[in-house]
Scaffold this active site. Structure first.
Site, PDB file in Angstrom:
ATOM      1  N   SER A  74      40.304  46.367  40.590  1.00 17.27           N
ATOM      2  CA  SER A  74      40.166  44.811  41.143  1.00 17.27           C
ATOM      3  C   SER A  74      39.082  43.676  41.374  1.00 17.27           C
ATOM      4  O   SER A  74      37.904  45.201  42.246  1.00 17.27           O
ATOM      5  CB  SER A  74      41.544  44.446  41.649  1.00 17.27           C
ATOM      6  OG  SER A  74      40.822  44.677  43.337  1.00 17.27           O
ATOM      7  N   ASP A  75      39.010  42.757  41.360  1.00 16.58           N
ATOM      8  CA  ASP A  75      37.943  42.435  42.524  1.00 16.58           C
ATOM      9  C   ASP A  75      38.271  42.501  44.549  1.00 16.58           C
ATOM     10  O   ASP A  75      39.956  43.141  43.973  1.00 16.58           O
ATOM     11  CB  ASP A  75      37.587  40.684  41.973  1.00 16.58           C
ATOM     12  CG  ASP A  75      36.341  40.193  43.038  1.00 16.58           C
ATOM     13  OD1 ASP A  75      36.196  40.799  43.721  1.00 16.58           O
ATOM     14  OD2 ASP A  75      36.113  39.539  42.367  1.00 16.58           O
ATOM     15  N   LEU A  76      37.725  42.408  45.033  1.00  9.46           N
ATOM     16  CA  LEU A  76      38.238  42.610  46.638  1.00  9.46           C
ATOM     17  C   LEU A  76      39.437  41.636  46.915  1.00  9.46           C
ATOM     18  O   LEU A  76      39.181  40.296  46.859  1.00  9.46           O
ATOM     19  CB  LEU A  76      36.765  42.267  47.552  1.00  9.46           C
ATOM     20  CG  LEU A  76      37.126  43.158  48.637  1.00  9.46           C
ATOM     21  CD1 LEU A  76      37.645  44.463  49.071  1.00  9.46           C
ATOM     22  CD2 LEU A  76      35.672  42.611  49.339  1.00  9.46           C
ATOM     23  N   GLY A  89      42.213  41.216  45.726  1.00 10.75           N
ATOM     24  CA  GLY A  89      42.228  40.915  44.192  1.00 10.75           C
ATOM     25  C   GLY A  89      44.517  40.682  43.793  1.00 10.75           C
ATOM     26  O   GLY A  89      44.251  39.900  43.807  1.00 10.75           O
TER      27      GLY A  89
END
Length: 803
Positions: free
Chosen positions: A327-329, A331
């Site tokens: 995931s992005d941070l 997300g």
């Protein structure tokens, strides 16, 4: 009442009873034998994975899917580094398997040159973390340490290269692969195993704050740059201690958000997604990329962090992806808080994992939420094991179970080596785009007696470096002023006046700048933008900067700083107009992260040089270009608009009735692929030979290019294609091949390109990949709007292509 009656004895008995009950619920795990299969390096990786999985508890498995923020996980006291209590707690309670940005230093992390670590200490710190994880856990599983590496490892003391938009401006894939190899070696020598990058977002919205992190507006150019980065990062042997896993960002359709809002809505159709936004990622995955990051946005109502079509159907089934997704941070939490598609964080964790998202970047998206989801039967053990296996596979294949440590002395020798410093200058010089050179005002003579160097970006270290950059030691970065001073030495009188800031209008010395210009033989005016973060800026939990009213920092670009206008900010236009009014020859140097409005400069300034954010050696590279020691050959990877009212404006738009506006024409100020040189090139003798078979086609193309000028130089040869008539609407032209070549005066070279069915295909009305029969137009030239040679060829019959 019983407690009161029995007093402390009663409390002790109750406490003992609770401890015994807890022990019954959570029996002690058996010790792992020294000859366990997963510890044997000679055993097949898949067998090692299965052996380890069967020994792991659910908590240990979930821990392997957590990537926590790493910069608070080490301690530094003087020259000594060690592990922090926070790290010990994370290992004991969450059994984490990964860290991110452990060595990151910037205003968000609050790590400075004093509180952060230099390369040797960084290696010692990561060794300490690995040693603790291996020696203080039941299974001894080493960590995967991920670091930001888009234009250099984002850590103290590393080499800072041009940002990605500048890298793309080189149009030189071999050079970018060489750069990526250097970045990987610097990161790996300090203990990292994963490099976040490249960013493969197709960028058609320059108001968006992260344009500088992209390779521009063309899928083919982005894909070629992405392949080069992946090959440089990963090499051919991840066990060699010199390479890192490449994490592709941001999957998918993240770079053209509605309204330019970072992380905002992506309005993209299914065909456009397949033909424009996904191909760069496909090329990088085909090149062997082993990690893909899901983006924050949603596509057609489905958040990318829980999009099974993207993460399973496309990545795994269609592209045969062999790595892991992350995931992005924050997300995963965004499924609840931003997108509102999950009832709570437990539901969000289940949605993400079930959709094919393997790893949580934050340390809180999965963790307890995923444990609860498993307990509630929202996630199967098979799904969990698949995700954990994808992470363990990387650790085994990198040899971390056998050698999780690095040699600190090696980091001291590798990081910011003389060779890497020279490479940073080479990439910077190759990225510089000459936009205008009226009456050949450039190159400037080295015999000029008086030069005025003016502007907010003429001598500003951090404005030159872009976002995702660590603090820099004094003297490490060569600014434009320092580059010119070094170039000319004591032979010329160089007057420097800042004139104004990028944004601040309260403090300026324009009058002094005008006076310096009046007394000079030529003026180098350095304007543009800035992604420089400072310690007064506030940040979101994702690390993106927050726009603050009344702020006077220079930052007008970089993650979180979206714009409604592309105008030069502050008093920069006023400064430029005053300097031009002196009548002296003016060279405008732009240092920026996005295309800015330079209509006035295009009409009134003699020469314009675009350097984007050129990195630590940018000033030296710019000086080489200004004074003729380097013939510029950078080409624009993105169109420069005349107004935000034209947006989106990109060269490869679909066939449509585009026409001029009431106020101005529809075409951009400078088009994709544009760039001038100090010499001229002539194109001749275009020939095509088409060979068609039942399921394939080959188009062999040849032509010659001659340096018809008086100085040596590089030309970026560009080949475009148009499908003349098709069952669905296609672009007016598409870049299909390019090559940067060096030619001496009078030298001629033959270029040969091969196009196949992959280059001619489209998604037809039934969403099937085919090459349709009919005519195609080849266009060869120096830019998308400077076509020198054209020729048509015909494909006789339909070709069906397997997805």
């Amino acid at each position: 009442m019983k407690i009161a009656k029995h007093g402390m004895l009663g409390l002790a008995l109750i406490s003992m009873h609770l401890q015994v009950s807890a022990q019954k619920k959570q029996p002690a795990q058996p010790a792992v034998p020294k000859n366990a299969l997963y510890k044997n390096a000679s055993i097949d990786t898949e067998k090692r994975i299965q052996d380890l999985l069967q020994r792991m508890t659910v908590e240990e498995k979930v821990g392997q899917l957590s990537t926590m923020l790493g910069w608070d996980m080490y301690t530094k006291k003087g020259d000594q580094v060690g592990v922090s209590d926070a790290f010990k707690k994370a290992i004991a309670e969450q059994k984490i398997g990964n860290l991110w940005a452990t060595l990151r230093a910037d205003p968000w992390t609050k790590k400075t040159l004093e509180t952060g670590t230099h390369p040797v200490q960084s290696a010692e710190a990561t060794n300490a973390l690995q040693r603790y994880a291996v020696e203080n856990t039941r299974l001894g599983i080493p960590l995967l340490l991920a670091e930001e590496c888009p234009h250099g490892h984002m850590a103290i003391g590393t080499t800072v290269f041009p940002t990605s938009i500048g890298q793309a401006s080189t149009w030189d894939v071999r050079l970018i692969q060489e750069m990526a190899t250097a970045i990987a070696a610097e990161a790996r020598s300090q203990g990292a195993q994963i490099g976040y990058g490249p960013v493969l977002d197709l960028a058609r919205e320059p108001r968006w704050s992260r344009m500088e992190e992209t390779y521009g507006e063309d899928p083919y150019l982005i894909g070629q740059m992405g392949k080069a980065m992946v090959k440089g990062f990963q090499g051919t042997d991840l066990k060699d201690g010199k390479h890192v896993i490449s994490t592709l960002k941001h999957f998918a359709a993240y770079g053209s958000p509605e309204g330019g809002h970072n992380g905002g809505i992506s309005v993209v159709g299914a065909r456009s997604l397949q033909q424009a936004y996904l191909p760069p990622f496909r090329e990088a995955v085909k090149a062997g990329a082993l990690s893909v990051m899901a983006s924050y946005n949603s596509i057609d109502g489905i958040p990318c962090s829980a999009n099974a079509y993207l993460l399973k159907d496309v990545l795994l089934q269609q592209w045969q992806f062999k790595g892991f997704t992350v995931s992005d941070l924050g997300g995963i939490q965004g499924l609840t808080s931003t997108h509102h598609v999950a009832e709570n964080h437990v539901d969000g964790a289940a949605q993400a994992l079930n959709a094919g998202l393997n790893v949580d970047l934050s340390g809180t998206g999965f963790a307890d939420n995923l444990l609860k989801a498993i307990k509630q039967n929202l996630v199967s053990m098979a799904t969990l094991d698949t995700a954990v296996g994808n992470v363990l596979r990387m650790k085994f294949n990198m040899g971390l179970f056998e050698q999780p440590y690095v040699t600190p002395a090696t980091a001291g020798n590798v990081v910011h080596s003389n060779a890497n410093q020279a490479l940073a200058k080479k990439v910077a010089a190759s990225s510089i785009v000459l936009l205008k050179n009226q009456n050949n005002v450039l190159p400037l003579s080295k015999h000029l007696q008086r030069i005025a160097v003016i502007g907010p970006n003429a001598d500003n270290v951090y404005n030159q470096l872009g976002d995702y950059t660590a603090p820099q030691a004094d003297g490490k970065v060569i600014t434009v002023l320092k580059g010119i001073q070094s170039k000319l030495g004591a032979t010329a009188k160089i007057a420097y006046v800042k004139g104004c800031a990028i944004r601040d209008t309260a403090n300026q010395n324009i009058d002094a700048a005008v006076k310096a210009a009046q007394q000079a033989d030529a003026v180098v005016l350095v304007l543009g933008g800035s992604s420089a973060r400072d310690f007064e800026t506030k940040y979101q939990s994702t690390g993106a900067a927050e726009v603050q009213k009344g702020a006077v920092s220079d930052m007008e670009s970089g993650e979180g700083f979206d714009r409604v206008s592309l105008d030069l900010m502050g008093l920069q236009n006023k400064l430029m107009e005053k300097i031009v009014a002196t009548g002296k020859p003016v060279v405008l140097v732009l240092i920026e992260g996005r295309p800015l409005n330079i209509n006035y400069a295009a009409d009134h300034v003699a020469a314009i040089v675009n350097a984007w954010y050129p990195g630590e050696a940018g000033g030296a590279a710019i000086a080489d270009v200004l004074f003729g020691d380097y013939n510029p050959a950078g080409r624009l990877p993105v169109s420069i608009p005349k107004s935000v009212g034209q947006l989106p404006v990109y060269y490869n738009y679909l066939h449509a009735g585009r026409h001029d506006y009431v106020e101005m024409e529809a075409k951009p100020l400078y088009s994709f692929g544009f760039g001038l040189s100090y010499t001229q090139f002539r194109y001749q003798q275009l020939k095509t030979i088409v060979t068609s078979k039942q399921n394939s086609v080959a188009v062999n193309i040849s032509f010659v290019v001659t340096n018809s000028g008086k100085v040596a130089g590089d030309e970026v040869v560009q080949l475009y294609l148009r499908d003349d008539v098709s069952s669905v609407v296609t672009p007016v032209q598409q870049l299909k091949r390019f090559e940067r070549i060096s030619l001496k005066p009078g030298e001629t070279r033959e270029l040969n390109f091969l196009l196949t069915e992959e280059d001619l295909k489209l998604l037809n009305r039934d969403m099937q990949w085919v090459v349709e029969p009919g005519n195609f137009t080849l266009m060869v030239g120096a830019s998308s709007d400077d076509i020198r040679l054209t020729e048509k060829f015909n494909v006789p019959s339909i070709i069906k292509i397997q997805p």
